[in-house]
Design a protein around this motif. Structure first.
Motif, PDB file in Angstrom:
ATOM      1  N   VAL A   1      -1.295  -6.883 -32.959  1.00 29.94           N
ATOM      2  CA  VAL A   1      -0.314  -5.910 -32.596  1.00 29.94           C
ATOM      3  C   VAL A   1       1.022  -5.968 -33.155  1.00 29.94           C
ATOM      4  O   VAL A   1       1.386  -7.173 -33.509  1.00 29.94           O
ATOM      5  CB  VAL A   1      -0.084  -6.165 -30.916  1.00 29.94           C
ATOM      6  N   ILE A   2       1.381  -4.780 -33.583  1.00 34.73           N
ATOM      7  CA  ILE A   2       3.028  -4.922 -34.021  1.00 34.73           C
ATOM      8  C   ILE A   2       3.648  -3.906 -32.877  1.00 34.73           C
ATOM      9  O   ILE A   2       3.495  -2.735 -32.724  1.00 34.73           O
ATOM     10  CB  ILE A   2       3.134  -4.193 -35.482  1.00 34.73           C
ATOM     11  N   ILE A   3       4.671  -4.454 -32.384  1.00 31.36           N
ATOM     12  CA  ILE A   3       5.810  -3.874 -31.707  1.00 31.36           C
ATOM     13  C   ILE A   3       7.005  -3.604 -32.580  1.00 31.36           C
ATOM     14  O   ILE A   3       7.647  -4.412 -33.014  1.00 31.36           O
ATOM     15  CB  ILE A   3       6.129  -4.830 -30.458  1.00 31.36           C
ATOM     16  N   PHE A   4       7.066  -2.287 -33.032  1.00 29.80           N
ATOM     17  CA  PHE A   4       8.395  -1.767 -33.768  1.00 29.80           C
ATOM     18  C   PHE A   4       9.512  -1.655 -32.964  1.00 29.80           C
ATOM     19  O   PHE A   4       9.564  -0.929 -31.825  1.00 29.80           O
ATOM     20  CB  PHE A   4       7.860  -0.718 -34.402  1.00 29.80           C
ATOM     21  N   SER A   5      10.718  -2.225 -33.190  1.00 27.91           N
ATOM     22  CA  SER A   5      11.838  -2.278 -32.453  1.00 27.91           C
ATOM     23  C   SER A   5      12.934  -1.372 -33.247  1.00 27.91           C
ATOM     24  O   SER A   5      13.222  -1.941 -34.271  1.00 27.91           O
ATOM     25  CB  SER A   5      12.372  -3.396 -31.879  1.00 27.91           C
ATOM     26  N   PRO A   6      13.215  -0.202 -33.019  1.00 26.61           N
ATOM     27  CA  PRO A   6      14.374   0.387 -34.067  1.00 26.61           C
ATOM     28  C   PRO A   6      15.640  -0.566 -34.027  1.00 26.61           C
ATOM     29  O   PRO A   6      16.018  -0.730 -35.146  1.00 26.61           O
ATOM     30  CB  PRO A   6      14.732   1.657 -33.213  1.00 26.61           C
ATOM     31  N   HIS A   7      16.281  -0.749 -32.811  1.00 28.42           N
ATOM     32  CA  HIS A   7      17.226  -1.878 -32.846  1.00 28.42           C
ATOM     33  C   HIS A   7      16.689  -3.112 -32.516  1.00 28.42           C
ATOM     34  O   HIS A   7      15.649  -3.249 -31.848  1.00 28.42           O
ATOM     35  CB  HIS A   7      18.465  -1.329 -31.952  1.00 28.42           C
ATOM     36  N   PRO A   8      17.580  -4.258 -32.778  1.00 27.50           N
ATOM     37  CA  PRO A   8      16.944  -5.346 -32.212  1.00 27.50           C
ATOM     38  C   PRO A   8      16.833  -5.941 -30.854  1.00 27.50           C
ATOM     39  O   PRO A   8      16.530  -6.969 -30.497  1.00 27.50           O
ATOM     40  CB  PRO A   8      18.288  -6.384 -33.071  1.00 27.50           C
ATOM     41  N   ASP A   9      17.193  -4.866 -29.939  1.00 25.49           N
ATOM     42  CA  ASP A   9      16.888  -5.300 -28.539  1.00 25.49           C
ATOM     43  C   ASP A   9      15.929  -4.155 -27.768  1.00 25.49           C
ATOM     44  O   ASP A   9      15.680  -4.250 -26.682  1.00 25.49           O
ATOM     45  CB  ASP A   9      18.067  -5.398 -27.944  1.00 25.49           C
ATOM     46  N   ASP A  10      15.445  -3.161 -28.459  1.00 23.45           N
ATOM     47  CA  ASP A  10      14.851  -2.105 -28.055  1.00 23.45           C
ATOM     48  C   ASP A  10      13.189  -2.739 -27.418  1.00 23.45           C
ATOM     49  O   ASP A  10      12.794  -2.193 -26.390  1.00 23.45           O
ATOM     50  CB  ASP A  10      14.544  -0.916 -29.006  1.00 23.45           C
TER      51      ASP A  10
END
Length: 639
Positions: free
Chosen positions: A359-368
């Protein structure tokens, strides 16, 4: 017959509305109309008098007008322009001034004589403004009035800077800006406190005199105010509703801005519908919430009394429809966001196999990641999936300057405690303090300051991901180049952004991708990051076999949730999991209490997330499903 059907479909709309598939097409259509007007007047030996607007909405129109000038010979020699408004006070050379905006987006790229350009003067002494405003009006009247006025619309319903309370016969004048208007402008000024409290604006009465008025609006963020302006009662609380009085107005919208108009949002109220699965689900949920009745208690009479008789006849009886929709919603609920191993997955949102997914969780900003799906993040790790998190940008524009000094002071003290030479670090620190003392609103930070801000957010993200259970080698910082401008406006996406994303995807070969699906994200970073992922996957799908088994799930950020009928996977959270999610969000200390860019919601991010997740659970409960503490919602993107 066609005309009668159209009138029925638009019967809630109190003025003409044209809807285009997207803002690019709409902008080109408006630009073409302006072009045709200019050429028609030129053939008659007449001058074209245009009323122009600023802000993000008309940018595409101006870009197309520039193209028409360069490639199709459109001349502006016979054009005189009057801009709607300008902040006060405001120097014309300031980056936030509308003089700068118009020059950068239009005037510097066409052949309009400079003496033909009129923009309210934000440098006037206060006592000279009334006379200036009268002269502005006189010049327009002397030219025979505006041939065409283009408008945007603010979320307060303002046109120009005619805020709530403006009179329909108002003229050009100095006004006080609404707090929401100033909040919306805060990113351009480096904080709301730097946004002027006043502006000079053309009045509603002045706008009304134009022979043609086109109001444009794009994206879902504008949909609520568009519904009020088009379908609502006339009120000074929504100045745009006064346009209902004009015979010369047209609203030009993209599909997102038009989404809450009755003919698109609840079409069964105005026309016969093709009742596919999604529309049926949406209508039944709408009826349940409207009547505050669980789905299984809706009756034939409820359907008939609220525009859904056709559905009851075609798909009924009503109780069968209720059961069908109830089961569809129930099947979205799962405690196994990575799929339940060795189970029948025919009625589950995720596949059972492979039992342990990459699984990859992409987070646009460092807390999304933790704000938006922290509970699901932790659940995936707890259920032993091979989870990676990828922080797409550094988020270095969203850290307070004071925090930079605090961390630098810590580093200096630590170096001193272990006997290290601090001279170079102190020199950098002194330069930072000097820079901050003279820093102008929205001025780009020095490279060293941007680095420290990025380091702050990086360490917080690592702390949050570790708390969720990840090892350090599963935490990735991409620092996509498009973001690294040091300003709120970002660079265009390049192949390098896409290649970095492809490299990570190829390294992990995920079965699941989670990505931010906030297409109405007020700062734009989420949609840019999402498009980069899509392009990366599109390129990889041409050669990589693993992409055929990869599913992409979209989550929503801190602003709003998916509509209930859109949700395809709802992950329930226990009270303990809600607390764990909150603790993960707390690791982002620079964003706590008061973030640099809070949007128009004063609540802390953890409060927004908790209340949104609780509200999703409440909606499910009121529909007649189980009552959970909270829920995180996801929609699958079909490649």
């Amino acid at each position: 017959m066609i005309r009668l059907n159209l009138l029925e479909e638009t019967r809630f709309e109190k003025l003409p509305v044209t809807v285009y598939p997207n803002q690019d097409i709409a902008s080109k259509q408006v630009a073409r109309r302006i072009c045709d007007l200019i050429r028609r007047k030129l053939q008659n030996g007449e001058t074209t008098v245009l009323g122009l607007a600023t802000g993000a909405t008309p940018v595409g129109v101006y870009a197309e007008l520039v193209r028409l000038h360069r490639e199709e010979g459109l001349s502006f020699q016979n054009v005189i322009t009057f801009n709607l408004d300008e902040y006060y006070p405001m120097k014309p050379t300031a980056p936030q001034s509308y003089v700068t905006f118009m020059n950068e987006n239009l005037f510097d790229h066409i052949d309009i004589p400079r003496e033909n350009i009129n923009i309210p003067d934000g440098t006037l002494p206060l006592e000279e403004i009334p006379a200036f405003c009268l002269e502005y009006e006189r010049k327009i009247e002397e030219l025979g009035g505006l041939d065409l006025q283009i408008l945007g619309i603010g979320r307060t319903g303002h046109i120009g800077f005619n805020e709530p309370g403006s009179a329909p016969n108002s003229g050009t004048r100095l006004v006080t800006l609404d707090d929401l208007t100033r909040r919306d402008a805060s990113r351009d000024f480096g904080g709301k406190e730097n946004v002027p409290t006043k502006a000079i604006t053309m009045g509603i009465g002045t706008i009304f005199k134009a022979r043609e008025i086109i109001l444009m609006a794009w994206n879902r963020k504008k949909a609520p105010i568009i519904k009020k302006a088009v379908e609502g009662e006339m009120s000074s609380e929504v100045p745009a509703t006064y346009l209902q009085l004009s015979d010369n107005v047209e609203f030009v919208l993209d599909e997102d801005a038009a989404a809450e108009l009755t003919r698109f949002d609840t079409p069964w109220q105005v026309k016969d519908c093709v009742w596919d699965e999604q529309l049926t689900k949406k209508a039944v949920i709408w009826l349940s919430r409207l009547l505050n009745k669980p789905i299984l208690k809706l009756t034939e009479e409820d359907y008939n009394n609220h525009g859904m008789a056709q559905l009851a006849v075609e798909k009924g009886p009503a109780y069968n429809i209720n059961i069908h929709v109830f089961n569809k919603i129930q099947h979205t609920i799962t405690g196994w966001p990575g799929g339940k191993p060795d189970s029948d997955d025919s009625q589950r949102p995720e596949r059972a196999n492979p039992a342990k997914k990459r699984v990859i969780i992409f987070s646009p900003h460092p807390d999304d990641d933790v704000i938006s799906m922290g509970g699901t993040f932790i659940r995936l790790v707890d259920q032993k999936h091979d989870v990676h998190v990828a922080y797409q940008t550094s988020g270095n524009t969203a850290v307070w300057d004071d925090d930079v000094l605090r961390y630098m002071e810590f580093a200096i003290d630590f170096n001193a405690s272990i006997g290290e030479d601090n001279s170079h670090l102190k020199s950098i620190y002194d330069d930072m303090r000097q820079f901050f003392a003279q820093k102008q609103p929205n001025q780009v930070d020095t490279r060293e300051i941007r680095d420290v801000k990025g380091f702050i957010r990086k360490t917080e993200a690592i702390s949050g991901a570790r708390y969720a259970g990840l090892a350090d080698d599963h935490i990735h910082f991409m620092a996509l180049p498009f973001y690294e401008t040091g300003k709120t406006s970002k660079n265009p996406v390049t192949d390098r952004d896409i290649e970095l994303t492809m490299d990570l995807l190829q390294k992990v070969k995920p079965h699941q991708i989670f990505a931010a699906g906030d297409f109405a994200d007020p700062h734009g970073t989420h949609i840019v990051c999402f498009r980069i992922i899509l392009e990366a996957m599109s390129r990889l799908q041409k050669t990589e076999e693993w992409t055929k088994d990869c599913w992409l799930w979209m989550y929503r950020g801190a602003w709003h949730e998916f509509e209930t009928h859109e949700i395809e996977m709802a992950v329930p959270l226990s009270p303990q999991e809600v607390e764990r999610k909150r603790n993960a969000i707390f690791k982002h200390q620079s964003q706590k209490d008061r973030p640099v860019f809070p949007g128009d919601d004063a609540r802390e991010f953890w409060v927004r997330a908790a209340e949104r997740n609780r509200e999703t659970a409440k909606i499910y409960d009121k529909l007649g499903l189980a009552d959970y503490e909270a829920m995180e919602a996801f929609v699958r993107w079909k490649f």
